[in-house]
Design an enzyme around this catalytic site. Structure first.
Site, PDB file in Angstrom:
ATOM      1  N   CYS A   2       0.902  -1.189  -0.075  1.00 18.54           N
ATOM      2  CA  CYS A   2       0.057  -0.002  -0.085  1.00 18.54           C
ATOM      3  C   CYS A   2       0.888   1.294   0.086  1.00 18.54           C
ATOM      4  O   CYS A   2       2.103   1.292   0.089  1.00 18.54           O
ATOM      5  CB  CYS A   2      -0.910  -0.007   1.179  1.00 18.54           C
ATOM      6  SG  CYS A   2      -2.120  -1.274   1.312  1.00 18.54           S
ATOM      7  N   CYS A 260      13.402  -4.968   1.734  1.00 14.50           N
ATOM      8  CA  CYS A 260      12.732  -5.997   0.757  1.00 14.50           C
ATOM      9  C   CYS A 260      13.214  -5.466  -0.584  1.00 14.50           C
ATOM     10  O   CYS A 260      12.766  -4.271  -1.090  1.00 14.50           O
ATOM     11  CB  CYS A 260      11.308  -5.725   0.897  1.00 14.50           C
ATOM     12  SG  CYS A 260      10.155  -6.713  -0.598  1.00 14.50           S
ATOM     13  N   ASP A 371      11.972  -8.948 -18.352  1.00 15.49           N
ATOM     14  CA  ASP A 371      11.003  -8.470 -17.438  1.00 15.49           C
ATOM     15  C   ASP A 371      11.741  -8.681 -16.142  1.00 15.49           C
ATOM     16  O   ASP A 371      12.782  -9.095 -15.798  1.00 15.49           O
ATOM     17  CB  ASP A 371       9.776  -9.731 -17.464  1.00 15.49           C
ATOM     18  CG  ASP A 371       8.755  -9.117 -16.758  1.00 15.49           C
ATOM     19  OD1 ASP A 371       8.604  -7.711 -16.267  1.00 15.49           O
ATOM     20  OD2 ASP A 371       7.680  -9.889 -16.708  1.00 15.49           O
ATOM     21  N   ASP A 372      11.061  -8.088 -15.199  1.00 16.17           N
ATOM     22  CA  ASP A 372      11.721  -7.530 -13.861  1.00 16.17           C
ATOM     23  C   ASP A 372      11.703  -8.994 -12.715  1.00 16.17           C
ATOM     24  O   ASP A 372      12.485  -9.243 -12.171  1.00 16.17           O
ATOM     25  CB  ASP A 372      10.926  -6.504 -12.913  1.00 16.17           C
ATOM     26  CG  ASP A 372       9.344  -6.758 -12.863  1.00 16.17           C
ATOM     27  OD1 ASP A 372       9.028  -7.706 -12.409  1.00 16.17           O
ATOM     28  OD2 ASP A 372       8.869  -5.738 -13.643  1.00 16.17           O
ATOM     29  N   CYS A 461      12.131 -14.883  -0.285  1.00 16.10           N
ATOM     30  CA  CYS A 461      11.324 -15.532  -1.478  1.00 16.10           C
ATOM     31  C   CYS A 461      12.030 -16.045  -2.511  1.00 16.10           C
ATOM     32  O   CYS A 461      11.648 -16.962  -3.298  1.00 16.10           O
ATOM     33  CB  CYS A 461      10.262 -14.233  -2.057  1.00 16.10           C
ATOM     34  SG  CYS A 461      11.229 -12.836  -2.575  1.00 16.10           S
TER      35      CYS A 461
END
EC number: 2.4.2.14
Length: 465
Positions: A2, A260, A371-372, A461
């Site tokens: 957000c 992050c 692409d990222d 991740c």
């Protein structure tokens, strides 16, 4: 993910900061496209705190294209202090009621407050159950509601004659909360607080305008567009505003950071500087890294580099510059469609709406598609298929700006299960995308691009640690 923004006019209490909040939310639209809202503080108004929020993009929520409605909102929600929010749902459903800020009315002004939240509580279910066991009625399936109740409990623990000790309030929340949580808080006494979590998972910055307005935001692009010098709010720090006084203090002892990395490679605005690193520069280094790690023989003349709009433009341009291959915007983005990673309703349908192919440029070419990241893989499979079957690309070679994403994120990014992740459930294979080759940026290449120490980053991740 957000976006939050706050503004407080320190000297001129007649100044209306509503336009600053709306402008800031427009700059943060990329961080959340589901809903938006504002709470303003005006002691001359009978309802001292007043909140406007609903589902929709920022220009829709604030009626920017409607002259009379936008003017009415400007007047009704005027105030010299306000907080705003743009939402991307990681907890709860997509109903209007979950738009933020969340307002908690109370008869006593010090205990009447509104909050906006950016992050995710990993132990939300446990905290919710604990509240229900002691008699709380949980109206929504949302971690923001949990935070509101915990904050209310801390605020109401103070006697009526006691000043709120915000440092202790937020320090106490650390004993319960596990996750990432940046919070904007505003009460009916006119006190404003901005808090960054101790790990620093989500960014937060602040600055002062020339006319003595304090502005804080999730990203520096908001301050830059207001021509305000941005300063990072360090992990574990808080801003407290009372009247004309601004205090920036740590509310907990320092712990190792856990920034992050996804903020730089995907979420962050290209014009933002996050914790000392320019998003633009990071993405340039990603493109350079992909080029240096390239193993294809690229001497022929029919190669082109095509970035996936829009977060891969910079990396694609740098890759093309280093390799000497022509850079072509062979895919155009339909700006009326949101980011398919953020919009989690019907991804396949959104993808079909999202891109326009420049067939005349792509036909007969060997395409290096930049692409990222690959998260679920739905976007990539549809893209490659269309590039070959409709646009007539001879070959498509995928080059991805970060290593395979294998593990869930519990701290605010919407890939919660291994089954949802392409590399979590599969060994990466170009055939899965109808591509001719697939190569990810190396782990060391990513670390070098972000320009941070590995121990300062959250990379769970991709490392599963």
């Amino acid at each position: 993910m957000c976006g939050i923004v706050g503004a407080y006019s320190l000297k001129d209490k007649t100044k209306n900061v509503y336009p600053l909040i709306v402008r800031g939310l427009l700059d943060l639209q990329h961080r959340g496209q589901l809903s938006a809202g504002i709470t303003s503080y005006n002691p001359e108004r009978k309802r001292i705190l007043q909140t406007h929020k609903k589902n929709g993009k920022v220009h829709e929520v604030f009626e920017i294209n409607h002259r009379y409605k936008s003017k009415r909102l400007l007047e009704d929600y005027s105030g010299h202090a306000a907080i705003g929010h743009t939402r991307y749902a990681t907890s709860g459903n997509n109903e209007d009621q979950l738009a933020q800020p969340f307002e908690r009315p109370h008869g006593r002004k010090s205990k009447w407050f509104s909050l906006a939240f950016n992050g995710n509580l990993a132990n939300y279910a446990q905290l919710k159950s604990g509240l229900e066991e002691v008699g709380y009625n949980m109206t929504y399936d949302s971690d923001t509601e949990v935070i509101m109740h915990f904050l209310s409990r801390e605020v109401q623990s103070h006697k009526p004659w006691e000043d709120l000790n915000f440092k202790e309030i937020f320090k106490n929340l650390l004993t319960d909360f596990d996750g990432s949580w940046n919070i904007a808080f505003l009460n009916a006494d006119g006190k404003m607080v901005a808090v960054r979590d101790p790990l620093g998972l989500r960014p937060m910055c602040w600055g002062f305008s020339k006319d003595d307005v304090l502005v804080f935001s999730s990203e520096s692009v908001v301050l830059s567009n207001l021509q305000i010098e941005a300063h990072d709010l360090n992990p574990g720090e808080m801003i407290v505003v009372e009247g004309e006084k601004v205090t920036i203090v740590p509310y907990t002892a320092p712990i190792p950071t856990s920034y992050c990395f996804f903020e730089w490679i995907y979420f962050g605005h290209l014009a933002s500087v996050i914790d000392g690193e320019s998003t633009y520069n990071v993405r340039e280094r990603i493109g350079e890294g992909l080029a240096k790690e390239e193993t294809l023989q690229l001497e022929e003349n029919d190669w082109i580099v095509v970035p996936v709009p829009e977060s891969s433009y910079v990396a694609g341009a740098k890759y093309a510059q280093v390799t000497g291959i022509p850079f072509v915007q062979g895919l155009l983005k339909n700006h009326s469609v949101g980011r398919t990673f953020i919009d989690n309703t019907n991804r396949q349908y959104n993808i079909s709406l999202k891109f326009t192919h420049l067939k005349e440029i792509i036909q007969g070419k060997k395409v290096i598609l930049i692409d990222d990241s690959i998260v679920r893989g739905t976007t990539m499979k549809a893209l490659v298929t269309n590039l070959k079957e409709w646009s007539g690309a001879k070959e498509v070679h995928l080059r991805i700006g970060c290593p395979p994403i294998k593990s869930p994120c519990f701290y605010g990014i919407d890939f919660p299960t291994i089954k949802e992740l392409y590399a979590g459930a599969n060994t990466p294979n170009p055939k899965d995308f109808n591509a001719d080759s697939l190569k990810y940026l190396s782990f060391s290449g990513l670390i070098g691009a972000v320009n941070k120490k590995q121990e300062d980053l959250c990379m769970a991740c991709i490392t599963s640690k």
